[in-house]
Design a protein around this motif. Sequence first.
Motif, PDB file in Angstrom:
ATOM      1  N   PHE A 175     -51.235  -1.531  50.014  1.00 32.21           N
ATOM      2  CA  PHE A 175     -51.580  -2.075  48.701  1.00 32.21           C
ATOM      3  C   PHE A 175     -51.376  -3.585  48.673  1.00 32.21           C
ATOM      4  O   PHE A 175     -52.105  -4.302  47.997  1.00 32.21           O
ATOM      5  N   LEU A 184     -56.540  -7.628  43.547  1.00 34.41           N
ATOM      6  CA  LEU A 184     -56.212  -6.793  42.386  1.00 34.41           C
ATOM      7  C   LEU A 184     -55.765  -7.658  41.214  1.00 34.41           C
ATOM      8  O   LEU A 184     -56.219  -7.465  40.074  1.00 34.41           O
ATOM      9  N   ALA A 234     -60.362   5.141  41.037  1.00 36.18           N
ATOM     10  CA  ALA A 234     -58.896   5.141  41.018  1.00 36.18           C
ATOM     11  C   ALA A 234     -58.346   6.484  41.498  1.00 36.18           C
ATOM     12  O   ALA A 234     -57.359   6.539  42.238  1.00 36.18           O
ATOM     13  N   LEU A 292     -58.511   6.637  45.098  1.00 38.07           N
ATOM     14  CA  LEU A 292     -57.438   5.866  45.731  1.00 38.07           C
ATOM     15  C   LEU A 292     -56.232   6.759  46.019  1.00 38.07           C
ATOM     16  O   LEU A 292     -55.681   6.731  47.120  1.00 38.07           O
ATOM     17  N   THR A 352     -54.900   7.832  49.719  1.00 38.13           N
ATOM     18  CA  THR A 352     -53.515   7.553  50.114  1.00 38.13           C
ATOM     19  C   THR A 352     -52.808   8.838  50.560  1.00 38.13           C
ATOM     20  O   THR A 352     -52.091   8.847  51.560  1.00 38.13           O
ATOM     21  N   PHE A 398     -59.552  -0.325  50.284  1.00 39.63           N
ATOM     22  CA  PHE A 398     -58.642  -0.492  49.147  1.00 39.63           C
ATOM     23  C   PHE A 398     -59.247  -1.389  48.070  1.00 39.63           C
ATOM     24  O   PHE A 398     -58.996  -1.192  46.880  1.00 39.63           O
ATOM     25  N   CYS A 409     -59.034   0.633  44.912  1.00 40.08           N
ATOM     26  CA  CYS A 409     -57.902   0.131  44.132  1.00 40.08           C
ATOM     27  C   CYS A 409     -58.318  -0.968  43.155  1.00 40.08           C
ATOM     28  O   CYS A 409     -58.090  -0.853  41.957  1.00 40.08           O
TER      29      CYS A 409
END
Length: 358
Positions: free
Chosen positions: A45, A52, A131, A134, A138, A245, A249
Motif C-alpha cells: 500500500f 492515493l 475497492a 482490492l 490482498t 494497486f 486502491c
Amino acid sequence: MTWLLLVVGLVLLVIGADVLVKGAARLASNFGVPALVVGLTVVAFGTSAPELAVSVKAAYSGQAELAIANVVGSNIMNILFILGLSAVISPLLISRQLIRQDVPIMVALSALAVFMAYDGSISRVEAGILAAGLFGYTFFLFYQGKKKGVDVVDEEVEEMLKTNVPMWQNILLVIVGLVLLVLGARWLVQSAVELATAWGINEAVIGLTIVAVGTSLPELVTSVVATMKGQRDIAVGNVVGSNIFNILCVLGISGVVSPTPLLAGEQLASFDIPVMLGVAALCLPLFFIGASLNRIEGLLFLALYTAYVWILIAMTLSLGYLAQLQTAVLFGLVPVVVLYVVVALVLDLRKRRAQVST
C-alpha cells in the motif's frame, strides 16, 4: 510560489510515504503481525500512498478528473518510462509468476477501467467494486504467500523489521507520515489547479504529466536502484504491483469518498485510458519473449513515452503540426513496435521448439 508549492508538495509526498511505511510496518510487527503479511499489505500500500493521497484530496475537493488522470498518468509512466529506463540501464528479468499471473491481472484491470470510464465517469458503485477487488486481491496474495511458505519474505521488509524500535516511536512515525502525505497532497493539488487555470488548460493534463510524474517518484527510485543493485526482477514486480494497486486502491477509495462521480473527460476516456490499456497489454508478449526486457525494448518503451507526452502537449497547446505528429506515431512508431514484437515472438517460438526437439 505555485511552483514552490508543487515541488514542496512532491517532496512531502515521497518522504511521507517512506516514513509512513516504516512506522506502520514496525507497528504491525509490534502487534505480532507476521513479516509476510506486513510485506503484502503495509509495504504494498505504501508504494501507492502518494497517488492515493493526491487522488483522494482531488476527488474530495471537487477536482474529480484530476483523481483519474493521476492514476492513468502514473500507470503509463510506470511501464513506459520507469521500466524503459531500468531496462536500458540493465536488461530486466521477468519471473514466471509475473508472466502468468500479475501482468494478466494488470491488463484485465486496465480493461475494466476503460469499460467503467467509457461513459465519462466512474460512479461510487463502480469505485466500490474496485475497492472490494482490492481486499480480494490482498487476501489472494496473502493466501498465495502462506501456501509458498511464511519464510518467503522480501529482503527489504525483513531488514526493516529487524530494527527494534519502541512502539511510541512507530506511532509517531505513522502520525508524521500521514501529516506529510496530507500536506503534500493538499499543496500539490492546489498548485496543479492553479497552474491549469493560469495556462488555460484542463486539470487532467496536469494530472497526466506533472502530478503523475511526481507521485511515481517512489516507484522510479525503487526500480532504478533495484536494477543498479542487480535485483532486476524486483524492478518489474514493483511497477506491475504498483499499477494494480493504483487501479484497485487509488481509483477505488478515491471514488468511494468522492461526493460526486470521478470524471473522465473526452480525452481521458477516448485517448489516455485506452493508452494505459495498450501499454499494459504490450507487456504480455514482450515479457513472454525470453522472460526478460532487453535494452532495445527499453528504448522502444522510452520512445513510446516520449511520443505520448509530445502528443499530449501538442493537443493541449493546439499546435499546428498535431495531425502530422499523430500520423507519424500511428503509422510510423506503432507499426515498428508491432513488427518488433511479432518478429521477436516468432524467433522465440522457433527457439523453444528447437530446444524441445533436441
